[in-house]
Design an enzyme around this catalytic site. Structure first.
Site, PDB file in Angstrom:
ATOM      1  N   GLU A 176      10.795  -7.744  -3.835  1.00  0.00           N
ATOM      2  CA  GLU A 176      11.273  -6.433  -3.362  1.00  0.00           C
ATOM      3  C   GLU A 176      10.774  -6.312  -1.926  1.00  0.00           C
ATOM      4  OE1 GLU A 176      13.187  -4.575  -4.993  1.00  0.00           O
ATOM      5  OE2 GLU A 176      12.862  -4.899  -7.117  1.00  0.00           O
ATOM      6  N   LEU A 177      11.666  -6.517  -0.971  1.00  0.00           N
ATOM      7  CA  LEU A 177      11.207  -6.609   0.422  1.00  0.00           C
ATOM      8  C   LEU A 177      11.666  -5.401   1.234  1.00  0.00           C
ATOM      9  CD1 LEU A 177      11.816 -10.458   0.788  1.00  0.00           C
ATOM     10  CD2 LEU A 177       9.823  -9.242  -0.116  1.00  0.00           C
ATOM     11  N   TRP A 216       0.810  -1.221   0.000  1.00  0.00           N
ATOM     12  CA  TRP A 216       0.000   0.000   0.000  1.00  0.00           C
ATOM     13  C   TRP A 216       0.842   1.269   0.000  1.00  0.00           C
ATOM     14  CZ3 TRP A 216       2.085   2.372   4.041  1.00  0.00           C
ATOM     15  CH2 TRP A 216       2.670   1.553   5.014  1.00  0.00           C
ATOM     16  N   ASN A 217       2.155   1.189   0.256  1.00  0.00           N
ATOM     17  CA  ASN A 217       2.853   2.447   0.581  1.00  0.00           C
ATOM     18  C   ASN A 217       3.030   3.388  -0.612  1.00  0.00           C
ATOM     19  OD1 ASN A 217       4.789   0.715  -0.448  1.00  0.00           O
ATOM     20  ND2 ASN A 217       6.408   1.448   0.899  1.00  0.00           N
ATOM     21  N   ALA A 264      -2.649  -4.577  -1.838  1.00  0.00           N
ATOM     22  CA  ALA A 264      -2.865  -4.610  -0.391  1.00  0.00           C
ATOM     23  C   ALA A 264      -4.335  -4.320  -0.094  1.00  0.00           C
ATOM     24  CB  ALA A 264      -1.973  -3.574   0.280  1.00  0.00           C
ATOM     25  N   SER A 265      -4.835  -4.949   0.972  1.00  0.00           N
ATOM     26  CA  SER A 265      -6.272  -4.894   1.245  1.00  0.00           C
ATOM     27  C   SER A 265      -6.762  -3.506   1.640  1.00  0.00           C
ATOM     28  CB  SER A 265      -6.621  -5.894   2.352  1.00  0.00           C
ATOM     29  OG  SER A 265      -6.405  -7.196   1.877  1.00  0.00           O
ATOM     30  N   SER A 311       6.594  -7.193   2.765  1.00  0.00           N
ATOM     31  CA  SER A 311       7.415  -7.564   3.913  1.00  0.00           C
ATOM     32  C   SER A 311       8.143  -8.889   3.668  1.00  0.00           C
ATOM     33  CB  SER A 311       6.527  -7.688   5.150  1.00  0.00           C
ATOM     34  OG  SER A 311       5.584  -8.712   4.914  1.00  0.00           O
ATOM     35  N   CYS A 371      10.408   1.783   1.607  1.00  0.00           N
ATOM     36  CA  CYS A 371      11.426   0.737   1.752  1.00  0.00           C
ATOM     37  C   CYS A 371      12.816   1.350   1.606  1.00  0.00           C
ATOM     38  CB  CYS A 371      11.207  -0.354   0.725  1.00  0.00           C
ATOM     39  SG  CYS A 371      11.083   0.278  -0.947  1.00  0.00           S
TER      40      CYS A 371
END
Ligand code: NAP
Length: 465
Positions: A234-235, A136-137, A162-163, A213, A268
């Protein structure tokens, strides 16, 4: 997690959505497979025309989609507009460069002659339908940096977003449809993370890309590994920001603030660990803390807001726990370290600077996903590099030095997917982006990112007589 728009500035649930049922997911897969068989045969010019149209539509929608993002996840509105503009720029970049980036390669016949070949060609063909599990970011950017190259390469996409950003997710599918991409080329699936495994195991899904994540990445990679399907991960990251005595300190301080609090600190590639040479530590710490403490925290829809709320109540508690653990173990909060008392509703947290960090503190190893900076004092470059590398992550890194020898050492020794000198880590369509260590693997953006989801095919021609 419920699929819903919940305004992080107020905590109010604005809209909820039903997850797709099994039959609806099956329909999406059928459409994706059908679309792929047609889309893979289209020309670059055909795809580019649609990608350029998508960019124009996005520019026209910039303010409204920015407001949707800000409402769903709380980033300051000006930053949401900039995100939309960057997405349009990236669509244009891939529309313009894709054909050249995926051009056939022709090995020198003399080099392959002893294989018996008269000639050989290396071709980049699309893989198929790619599942994108996204965070979501940066709700537009994370998706577009996958979708633009994937669609231009002839792949089709399924988005599990993302929810907490369902309206942005639906907007994206609608955008590509309005731009003229055929039905099924790019679809948003409103589903929870529990539905990802079956999708990934479906033979009609060729590969997956996940940004998010480490636990989510591990889970998706394990399933994909079991199915022998390609993944890009991509974490998380805990980027170091090194400041050496030769740095332009004014610029280093100003940039440090932006690098830490951009996107309300939830990036990130945000600089998270500030590693400062002892000769400039006291000045840097004082000026940096003063600027962090002076930021305006408030309603992200207001133009003058620097830092909005965190995206979720859980995100704020996770951050609070990291700060409390550090302070409990002896760190000092030079500013912040609490919820702003003037904001009773919403998930706000004050910009925070912590000094006196030691290896036993959780924040030394874990990612602080919010506006919290940690400060470290070092005696020399060796100590700075050792500290920078003392992290499970290896996404970006920043170093402020005008000394060419130091730059050479840092570019060689920092364990990260990117080393940025005298500036902050940023992504650009023309530069590969990705991480090392637990920040993931594979690359996005540039030709490297585009080829991740291509089948690099060797075509070998024997002598004809
Ligand atoms: P997250 O919880 O991992 O969620 C990311 C996505 O994965 C969401 O769509 C989520 O769905 C889904 N997901 C979660 N658990 C899953 C599982 N077990 N199986 C399949 N899908 C799963 O991450 P986040 O908290 O939203 O995002 C923040 C993290 O992303 C940070 O660590 C940040 O550093 C990282 N990030 C990395 C990059 C990069 O480029 N390296 C960029 C941005 C963010 P639900 O929403 O339905 O749970």
């Amino acid at each position: 997690m419920a699929i819903a728009t919940v305004n992080p500035a107020t905590g109010e649930t604005l809209k909820t959505f039903d997850a797709l049922n099994a039959g609806e997911i099956e329909d999406c897969l059928v459409r994706a497979e059908r679309a792929f068989q047609e889309h893979r045969l289209t020309s670059f010019a055909h795809r580019a025309e649609r990608m350029l149209k998508a960019a124009d539509l996005l520019d026209a929608d910039q303010d409204s989609v920015a407001r949707t993002m800000t409402t769903e996840m709380g980033k300051p509105l000006a930053q949401a507009r900039a995100e939309a503009a960057k997405c349009a720029k990236t669509m244009r970049w891939y529309a313009t460069h894709a054909e050249e980036l995926l051009a056939d390669e022709h090995p020198d016949p003399a080099d392959v002659h002893d294989s018996g070949a008269a000639r050989a060609v290396v071709r980049y063909r699309p893989l198929g339908t790619v599942l994108a599990v996204m965070p979501w970011n940066f709700p537009l950017w994370q998706v577009v940096r996958f979708a633009a190259p994937a669609l231009m390469a002839g792949n089709t996409g399924l988005l599990k977003h993302a929810s907490n950003v369902p309206q942005t997710a639906l907007y994206l599918a609608e955008l590509f449809r309005r731009a003229g991409f055929a039905e099924g080329c790019f679809q948003t699936l409103l589903i929870g993370s529990g539905a990802v495994e079956d999708l990934l195991r479906d033979p009609r899904v060729a590969a997956a890309t996940l940004t998010g994540s480490e636990p989510a990445g591990r889970s998706v990679a394990a399933i994909a590994g079991d199915e022998v399907k390609k993944t890009v991960l991509e974490l998380g990251g805990s980027d170091p920001y090194l400041v050496m005595p030769s740095a332009d300190l004014d610029k280093a301080v100003r940039t440090a603030v932006t690098a830490r609090v951009q996107n309300n600190g939830q990036s990130c590639i945000a600089a998270k660990r500030f590693i400062v040479h002892t000769d400039v530590y006291d000045t840097f710490a004082a000026r940096f803390t003063e600027r962090m403490a002076g930021l305006t925290v408030g309603d992200p829809m207001e133009e003058h807001t620097d830092v909005g709320p965190l995206s979720s109540e859980q995100g704020r508690s996770d951050l609070e726990e990291l700060v409390d653990d550090a302070v409990h173990r002896g760190a000092t909060a030079l500013c912040g370290g609490r919820r702003p008392p003037e904001h009773r509703a919403g998930w706000y947290y004050e910009p925070t600077v912590l000094s006196g960090i030691t290896p036993g503190m959780r924040i030394h190893q874990e990612e602080a996903f919010g506006p919290v900076a940690t400060l470290y004092r070092v005696e020399d470059l060796d100590e700075a590099i050792a500290l920078a590398n003392d992290s499970p992550f290896g996404l970006g890194s920043n170093a402020w030095t005008r000394d060419a020898d130091e730059q050479g050492r840092l570019a060689r020794d920092l364990q990260a997917g990117g080393v940025f000198f005298n500036g902050m880590t940023a992504s650009h369509p023309g530069l590969p982006f990705g991480g090392a260590k637990r920040s993931g693997y594979g690359r996005e953006l540039s030709g490297h990112g585009m080829r991740e989801f291509c089948n690099m095919t060797t075509v070998w021609y024997g002598p004809e007589d």
